[in-house]
Design an enzyme around this catalytic site. Structure first.
Site, short mmCIF file in Angstrom:
data_model
loop_
_atom_site.label_atom_id
_atom_site.label_comp_id
_atom_site.label_asym_id
_atom_site.label_seq_id
_atom_site.Cartn_x
_atom_site.Cartn_y
_atom_site.Cartn_z
N LYS A 72 0.82 -1.22 0.00
CA LYS A 72 0.00 0.00 0.00
C LYS A 72 0.86 1.28 0.00
O LYS A 72 2.07 1.23 0.28
CB LYS A 72 -0.93 -0.03 1.22
CG LYS A 72 -2.00 -1.13 1.15
CD LYS A 72 -2.96 -1.03 2.35
CE LYS A 72 -4.05 -2.10 2.27
NZ LYS A 72 -5.03 -1.98 3.38
N ASN A 100 -2.09 0.52 6.70
CA ASN A 100 -1.57 -0.73 7.27
C ASN A 100 -0.73 -1.55 6.29
O ASN A 100 -0.64 -2.77 6.41
CB ASN A 100 -2.70 -1.54 7.91
CG ASN A 100 -3.76 -1.94 6.91
OD1 ASN A 100 -3.67 -1.60 5.74
ND2 ASN A 100 -4.76 -2.65 7.37
N HIS A 137 -2.28 -5.29 1.54
CA HIS A 137 -3.59 -5.92 1.33
C HIS A 137 -3.34 -7.36 0.92
O HIS A 137 -2.39 -7.64 0.18
CB HIS A 137 -4.37 -5.22 0.21
CG HIS A 137 -5.48 -6.08 -0.34
ND1 HIS A 137 -6.72 -6.14 0.23
CD2 HIS A 137 -5.49 -6.97 -1.37
CE1 HIS A 137 -7.46 -7.02 -0.44
NE2 HIS A 137 -6.74 -7.54 -1.42
N TYR A 148 -12.21 -2.21 -4.16
CA TYR A 148 -12.71 -2.32 -2.79
C TYR A 148 -14.23 -2.23 -2.73
O TYR A 148 -14.80 -1.86 -1.69
CB TYR A 148 -12.07 -1.25 -1.90
CG TYR A 148 -10.73 -1.65 -1.28
CD1 TYR A 148 -10.63 -2.77 -0.45
CD2 TYR A 148 -9.58 -0.90 -1.50
CE1 TYR A 148 -9.42 -3.14 0.13
CE2 TYR A 148 -8.36 -1.27 -0.91
CZ TYR A 148 -8.29 -2.39 -0.10
OH TYR A 148 -7.10 -2.75 0.49
P1 RTP Z 1 -7.21 -5.73 3.27
O1 RTP Z 1 -8.55 -6.01 2.61
O2 RTP Z 1 -6.64 -4.38 2.88
O3 RTP Z 1 -6.24 -6.86 3.05
O4 RTP Z 1 -7.39 -5.66 4.84
P2 RTP Z 1 -8.22 -6.63 5.78
O5 RTP Z 1 -8.85 -7.72 4.97
O6 RTP Z 1 -7.33 -7.01 6.90
O7 RTP Z 1 -9.32 -5.64 6.32
P3 RTP Z 1 -10.75 -5.23 5.67
O8 RTP Z 1 -11.77 -5.39 6.72
O9 RTP Z 1 -10.94 -5.91 4.36
O10 RTP Z 1 -10.57 -3.67 5.44
C1 RTP Z 1 -9.93 -3.18 4.29
C2 RTP Z 1 -9.01 -2.06 4.66
O11 RTP Z 1 -9.78 -0.92 5.03
C3 RTP Z 1 -9.07 -0.16 5.99
N1 RTP Z 1 -9.90 -0.01 7.17
N2 RTP Z 1 -10.09 1.13 7.75
N3 RTP Z 1 -10.90 3.21 9.50
C4 RTP Z 1 -11.38 1.96 9.68
O12 RTP Z 1 -12.17 1.68 10.54
C5 RTP Z 1 -10.91 0.91 8.77
N4 RTP Z 1 -11.25 -0.36 8.83
C6 RTP Z 1 -10.61 -0.95 7.79
C7 RTP Z 1 -7.79 -0.90 6.31
O13 RTP Z 1 -6.75 -0.35 5.49
C8 RTP Z 1 -8.11 -2.31 5.88
O14 RTP Z 1 -6.94 -3.01 5.56
MG MG Z 2 -9.97 -7.37 3.21
#
Ligand code: RTP
Ligand code: MG
Length: 140
Positions: A11, A114, A117, A51
């Protein structure tokens, strides 16, 4: 165990801090092979489709704005149980919950910024790989 492929993105917070090599080393040390990789800068429309599953979430605009703020490195990782292995190496979404030695624990700045992805299931991996790469670009 099955050989799988998963889509990974380094990212903007990480590309900006020159962390691509250190992050790739974590994948390779875990036995994941980088079979395709390119540096791109997405448009808002491209990031929004990528997304799309999160489009009703309150953080959607923040997330897509962040993802286009700098170039990203998109890559395909291949290996045994690559989808779950990659998510193990990445660590929990929120870096303060991420285990010692994981990418997010070591490099992430915040829940939003973070560093990486990773696809979360075989169906999403297939969609996400096809979103960025043609079959000819996957050199396993
Ligand atoms: P990713 O899709 O990026 O691999 O991350 P992940 O599965 O661990 O988490 P996900 O729930 O799919 O969320 C996607 C990305 O959105 C951002 N996020 N921001 N501000 C907030 O509350 C929040 N929650 C999620 C994070 O960058 C997360 O990786
Ligand atoms: Mg995710």
């Amino acid at each position: 165990m099955a050989i799988e492929r998963t889509l990974s993105i380094i990212k903007p917070d990480a590309t900006k801090r020159n962390l691509t090599g250190k992050i790739n080393a974590k994948f390779e040390e875990a036995g994941l092979r980088i079979i395709a990789q390119k540096r791109i800068q997405m448009t808002k429309a491209q990031a929004s489709v990528f997304y799309g599953v999160h489009k009703e979430r309150p953080f959607f605009d923040e997330l897509t704005t962040f993802m286009i703020s700098e170039p990203v490195v998109v890559q395909v990782l291949e290996g045994e149980d690559a989808i779950s292995k990659n998510r193990e190496v990445m660590g929990a979404t929120n870096p303060s919950d991420a285990a010692e030695g994981t990418i997010r624990r070591e490099f992430a700045l915040s829940l939003g910024e973070n560093s990486v992805h990773g696809s979360d299931a075989p169906e999403t991996a297939a969609f996400e790989i096809g979103y960025f790469f043609s079959g000819l670009e996957l050199v396993g």
